[in-house]
Structure formats: C-alpha cells, structure tokens
Design an enzyme around this catalytic site. Structure first.
Site, PDB file in Angstrom:
ATOM      1  N   HIS A 151       1.022  -1.504   0.007  1.00 19.13           N
ATOM      2  CA  HIS A 151       0.276  -0.201  -0.142  1.00 19.13           C
ATOM      3  C   HIS A 151       1.261   1.393  -0.106  1.00 19.13           C
ATOM      4  O   HIS A 151       1.596   1.158   1.701  1.00 19.13           O
ATOM      5  CB  HIS A 151      -0.712  -0.227   1.022  1.00 19.13           C
ATOM      6  CG  HIS A 151      -1.696   1.240   1.997  1.00 19.13           C
ATOM      7  ND1 HIS A 151      -1.921   2.389   2.696  1.00 19.13           N
ATOM      8  CD2 HIS A 151      -2.553   1.421   0.576  1.00 19.13           C
ATOM      9  CE1 HIS A 151      -2.576   2.751   2.220  1.00 19.13           C
ATOM     10  NE2 HIS A 151      -3.284   2.552   1.251  1.00 19.13           N
ATOM     11  N   HIS A 201      -1.412  11.066  -2.430  1.00 20.71           N
ATOM     12  CA  HIS A 201      -2.721  10.939  -1.955  1.00 20.71           C
ATOM     13  C   HIS A 201      -3.434  11.274  -1.423  1.00 20.71           C
ATOM     14  O   HIS A 201      -4.548  11.853  -1.716  1.00 20.71           O
ATOM     15  CB  HIS A 201      -2.139   9.819  -0.773  1.00 20.71           C
ATOM     16  CG  HIS A 201      -3.493   9.620  -0.405  1.00 20.71           C
ATOM     17  ND1 HIS A 201      -3.885  10.163   0.644  1.00 20.71           N
ATOM     18  CD2 HIS A 201      -4.022   8.239   0.116  1.00 20.71           C
ATOM     19  CE1 HIS A 201      -5.046   9.622   1.198  1.00 20.71           C
ATOM     20  NE2 HIS A 201      -4.641   9.236   1.102  1.00 20.71           N
TER      21      HIS A 201
END
Length: 217
Positions: free
Chosen positions: A6, A48
């Site tokens: 991740h 992100h």
C-alpha cells in the site's frame, strides 16, 4: 492471498517515493498500490492527498501545481512508476483514483489513455480501484476488460463493493467473497485472520510482515 504494498513500502520509506516502490517491488509479493491525481497541466502523478501539506509542508493543492514542480519535490509521475513495475514480469499495479477533484472524469480518461498508449489497458497486471462508484463505472465503460474494485468506506451503507476495510470485514464477515480486496492490514494477527478468511487481495503498509505471516507461500 495476494499481498499488495500500500503506497509502496511506506512503513520503512517515504510513502509513494521511488525508493518505497523499488523496495516493495523487490519483495516476492503480488504487487503495489498507488494513488493518482492530475497536475495542473494534466499529467498523472502518484500522490495521495489533495494538498502537499502533510508530506511537504506546502499548502498548495496538487491540482494547482505543474508536473515539473511536483517532480522537483520528488513526486513520481505515473509513467515513472509504470516503468518500475514493468521491469518485473509478474508484478501487478493497483491504481487508485482520488475523488472528488476539480478535473472530474478527466482523471479516469487520462488513466485509460496512458494505459492504452503503453498497450496495457487490457493487461491483467493493471487494476483500477476507487472509493468513487462513478469512477469505477467510467473505467468499466472505457476499459471493459480491466479489473476494477469499488472500495467501500466504513460509514457508507452497504452496497456492491469488492473492497472492504479490515474493520468492516470483521464486522460483516459474511460479506467476504472470493474477490475481496481488504485494506489496510498491518498487524500480524490481522494478516493471519485475513488469510484464514480466504481474502484474495490484501493491502498492507508492511509487506515484509505480511510475507512472514503467510502459511501458504
């Protein structure tokens, strides 16, 4: 169980940095996950947050900064990450689009255009994931052969979704299927729980720990 790093190997290296992805790809795992946004000049970048504040102490929104400026800060372009992933024959890439954002559907359009240009739009190593049901539908229309995963937020009423948080999956184990994508699982006991439950895809910040906890390697 497929182990997915991740945002790269973010437990040891700066998230979604070149070194974080390099070190994750060196591990014998299924693949890596990245978040993508559009720069002000329309280039796909791996980042992100909507702003640069948390990572770079810069309050500007990513969508207002050029690709060249983002690269100077150390942000990887999607092209650069693709090159890294394609250096391996068997690594998969999970591409998460971040919404809402001012470019709207252009984000999915650029993902598909980039993959089509690289002859990867039908490659089984490429996956699209998103909390946006609209984004998933766009990809399904533009790239019908691409594997998509609709991520469910914990506060959302239950709907059709393949991506569950660990908390949601534990609260509703009956919703786990053969195609469940589970995020973000970092504790050894939770990794073992996921494997026992038959989780197909496990997103983790600690891919090395996940590897050490697997019984079926």
């Amino acid at each position: 169980m497929h182990i997915i790093a991740h945002r790269g190997f973010r437990s040891r290296y700066p998230e979604m940095s070149q070194v974080a992805f390099e070190k994750a790809l060196e591990l014998p795992i299924h693949g890596v996950e990245c978040d993508v946004r559009l720069s002000s000049d329309g280039e796909l970048m791996c980042f992100h947050d909507p702003t640069l504040l948390r990572i770079f102490k810069d309050s500007r929104r990513v969508s207002t900064v050029t690709a060249a400026e983002l690269r100077e800060l150390g942000v990887l372009s999607f092209d650069e990450l693709l090159n890294m992933v394609l250096d391996y024959n068997n690594r998969h890439l999970y591409i998460e689009s971040k919404h809402p954002m001012r470019f709207g559907r252009m984000l999915e359009e650029q993902i598909v255009l980039k993959l089509r240009y690289r002859k990867l739009v039908d490659d089984p190593r490429m996956h699209y994931i998103s909390f946006s049901a609209t984004g998933v539908r766009r990809i399904a229309r533009m790239a019908p052969n691409m594997h998509t995963v609709r991520l469910l937020r914990d506060w959302e009423p239950w709907g059709r979704a393949e991506g569950l948080s660990l908390e949601h999956a534990k609260a509703h184990p009956e919703k786990i299927t053969d195609n469940t994508y589970l995020y973000t699982v970092n504790e050894p006991e939770d990794i073992r729980w996921a494997e026992r439950r038959g989780i197909a895809m496990l997103a983790t910040d600690v891919p090395d720990v996940a590897l050490s906890q697997q019984t079926n390697q």
